[in-house]
Design a protein around this motif. Structure first.
Motif, PDB file in Angstrom:
ATOM      1  N   LYS A   1      -9.486 -31.417   5.076  1.00 44.41           N
ATOM      2  CA  LYS A   1      -9.180 -30.239   4.927  1.00 44.41           C
ATOM      3  C   LYS A   1     -10.100 -29.190   3.996  1.00 44.41           C
ATOM      4  O   LYS A   1     -10.738 -29.846   3.269  1.00 44.41           O
ATOM      5  CB  LYS A   1      -7.793 -29.912   3.744  1.00 44.41           C
ATOM      6  CG  LYS A   1      -7.159 -28.707   3.821  1.00 44.41           C
ATOM      7  CD  LYS A   1      -6.014 -28.467   4.837  1.00 44.41           C
ATOM      8  CE  LYS A   1      -5.072 -27.674   4.699  1.00 44.41           C
ATOM      9  NZ  LYS A   1      -4.215 -27.222   5.669  1.00 44.41           N
ATOM     10  N   ASN A   2     -10.526 -28.113   4.405  1.00 47.35           N
ATOM     11  CA  ASN A   2     -11.405 -27.174   3.869  1.00 47.35           C
ATOM     12  C   ASN A   2     -10.967 -26.272   2.848  1.00 47.35           C
ATOM     13  O   ASN A   2     -10.376 -25.419   3.175  1.00 47.35           O
ATOM     14  CB  ASN A   2     -12.328 -26.342   5.076  1.00 47.35           C
ATOM     15  CG  ASN A   2     -13.593 -25.552   4.552  1.00 47.35           C
ATOM     16  OD1 ASN A   2     -14.127 -25.993   3.415  1.00 47.35           O
ATOM     17  ND2 ASN A   2     -13.908 -24.664   5.107  1.00 47.35           N
ATOM     18  N   ILE A   3     -11.029 -26.547   1.678  1.00 45.65           N
ATOM     19  CA  ILE A   3     -10.576 -25.640   0.600  1.00 45.65           C
ATOM     20  C   ILE A   3     -11.619 -25.261  -0.215  1.00 45.65           C
ATOM     21  O   ILE A   3     -12.776 -26.205  -0.885  1.00 45.65           O
ATOM     22  CB  ILE A   3      -9.744 -26.689  -0.399  1.00 45.65           C
ATOM     23  CG1 ILE A   3      -8.386 -27.347   0.359  1.00 45.65           C
ATOM     24  CG2 ILE A   3      -8.943 -25.903  -1.406  1.00 45.65           C
ATOM     25  CD1 ILE A   3      -7.258 -26.500   0.766  1.00 45.65           C
ATOM     26  N   PRO A   4     -12.020 -24.057  -0.337  1.00 48.83           N
ATOM     27  CA  PRO A   4     -13.073 -23.518  -1.295  1.00 48.83           C
ATOM     28  C   PRO A   4     -12.707 -23.857  -2.752  1.00 48.83           C
ATOM     29  O   PRO A   4     -11.436 -24.214  -3.265  1.00 48.83           O
ATOM     30  CB  PRO A   4     -12.715 -21.852  -1.206  1.00 48.83           C
ATOM     31  CG  PRO A   4     -11.284 -21.620  -0.908  1.00 48.83           C
ATOM     32  CD  PRO A   4     -10.836 -22.988   0.015  1.00 48.83           C
ATOM     33  N   ALA A   5     -13.659 -23.747  -3.464  1.00 50.55           N
ATOM     34  CA  ALA A   5     -13.587 -24.144  -5.080  1.00 50.55           C
ATOM     35  C   ALA A   5     -13.012 -23.009  -5.732  1.00 50.55           C
ATOM     36  O   ALA A   5     -13.451 -21.681  -5.579  1.00 50.55           O
ATOM     37  CB  ALA A   5     -15.137 -24.256  -5.639  1.00 50.55           C
ATOM     38  N   PHE A   6     -11.969 -22.969  -6.679  1.00 46.92           N
ATOM     39  CA  PHE A   6     -11.395 -21.879  -7.358  1.00 46.92           C
ATOM     40  C   PHE A   6     -10.609 -22.265  -8.464  1.00 46.92           C
ATOM     41  O   PHE A   6     -10.388 -23.672  -8.461  1.00 46.92           O
ATOM     42  CB  PHE A   6     -10.357 -21.056  -6.477  1.00 46.92           C
ATOM     43  CG  PHE A   6      -9.112 -21.585  -5.998  1.00 46.92           C
ATOM     44  CD1 PHE A   6      -8.231 -21.946  -6.685  1.00 46.92           C
ATOM     45  CD2 PHE A   6      -9.114 -22.297  -4.662  1.00 46.92           C
ATOM     46  CE1 PHE A   6      -7.048 -22.481  -6.014  1.00 46.92           C
ATOM     47  CE2 PHE A   6      -8.165 -23.159  -4.250  1.00 46.92           C
ATOM     48  CZ  PHE A   6      -7.142 -23.105  -4.933  1.00 46.92           C
ATOM     49  N   ARG A   7     -10.368 -21.349  -9.449  1.00 49.65           N
ATOM     50  CA  ARG A   7      -9.671 -21.939 -10.629  1.00 49.65           C
ATOM     51  C   ARG A   7      -8.780 -20.697 -11.058  1.00 49.65           C
ATOM     52  O   ARG A   7      -8.440 -19.846 -10.322  1.00 49.65           O
ATOM     53  CB  ARG A   7     -10.638 -22.247 -11.765  1.00 49.65           C
ATOM     54  CG  ARG A   7     -11.963 -21.127 -11.867  1.00 49.65           C
ATOM     55  CD  ARG A   7     -12.748 -21.573 -12.897  1.00 49.65           C
ATOM     56  NE  ARG A   7     -12.556 -20.503 -13.891  1.00 49.65           N
ATOM     57  CZ  ARG A   7     -13.153 -20.351 -14.915  1.00 49.65           C
ATOM     58  NH1 ARG A   7     -14.262 -21.315 -15.310  1.00 49.65           N
ATOM     59  NH2 ARG A   7     -13.063 -19.453 -16.100  1.00 49.65           N
ATOM     60  N   ALA A   8      -7.919 -20.907 -12.342  1.00 47.88           N
ATOM     61  CA  ALA A   8      -7.023 -20.015 -12.641  1.00 47.88           C
ATOM     62  C   ALA A   8      -7.623 -18.773 -12.922  1.00 47.88           C
ATOM     63  O   ALA A   8      -8.804 -18.760 -13.602  1.00 47.88           O
ATOM     64  CB  ALA A   8      -6.312 -20.667 -13.664  1.00 47.88           C
ATOM     65  N   GLY A   9      -7.295 -17.444 -12.708  1.00 49.16           N
ATOM     66  CA  GLY A   9      -7.726 -16.349 -12.701  1.00 49.16           C
ATOM     67  C   GLY A   9      -8.247 -15.677 -11.522  1.00 49.16           C
ATOM     68  O   GLY A   9      -8.763 -14.453 -11.693  1.00 49.16           O
TER      69      GLY A   9
END
Length: 120
Positions: A17-25
């Motif tokens: 699965k190709n999931i981008p890097a992200f975080r809360a906010g």
């Protein structure tokens, strides 16, 4: 201590699965496959990531948006589910917490999050 076969299977699922890097906010656009009878369509849910939880294939993301009549709508998406078509990061937010549940009580301009500025 987990079974090595289960670990190798989960590792293959995560890499596929190709999931981008992200975080809360961060503001996300999550495209979800919805099946109605025999037809299948993609519905986009755009909102603020308020929490990430879990690890491996059990990882989930909680996304909150303000719907009609200023009603908050939250959805929890399993990241490695087949129902998730794609995830796109719209904005990077500057926050100091991992869980942004305090946004549930805020309305209007107080519920805004500053954009993260990257240094060139």
């Amino acid at each position: 201590m987990r079974n090595r076969y289960i670990e190798s299977f989960e590792k293959a699922q995560v890499e596929a699965k190709n999931i981008p890097a992200f975080r809360a906010g961060d503001t996300l656009k999550v495209a979800v496959k919805i099946t109605e009878g025999t037809k299948e369509r993609i519905q986009v849910f755009e909102g603020l990531c308020i929490a990430l939880r879990g690890e491996g294939t059990g990882r989930t993301v909680m996304v909150r948006k303000i719907g009609a009549n200023s009603v908050g709508v939250e959805r929890i998406f399993p990241l490695y589910s087949d129902s998730i078509d794609s995830i796109q990061v719209i904005r990077r937010g500057r926050v100091r917490r991992a869980k942004l549940f305090y946004l549930r009580e805020l309305k209007g301009k107080k519920a805004r999050i500053k954009e993260l500025r990257r240094k060139a």
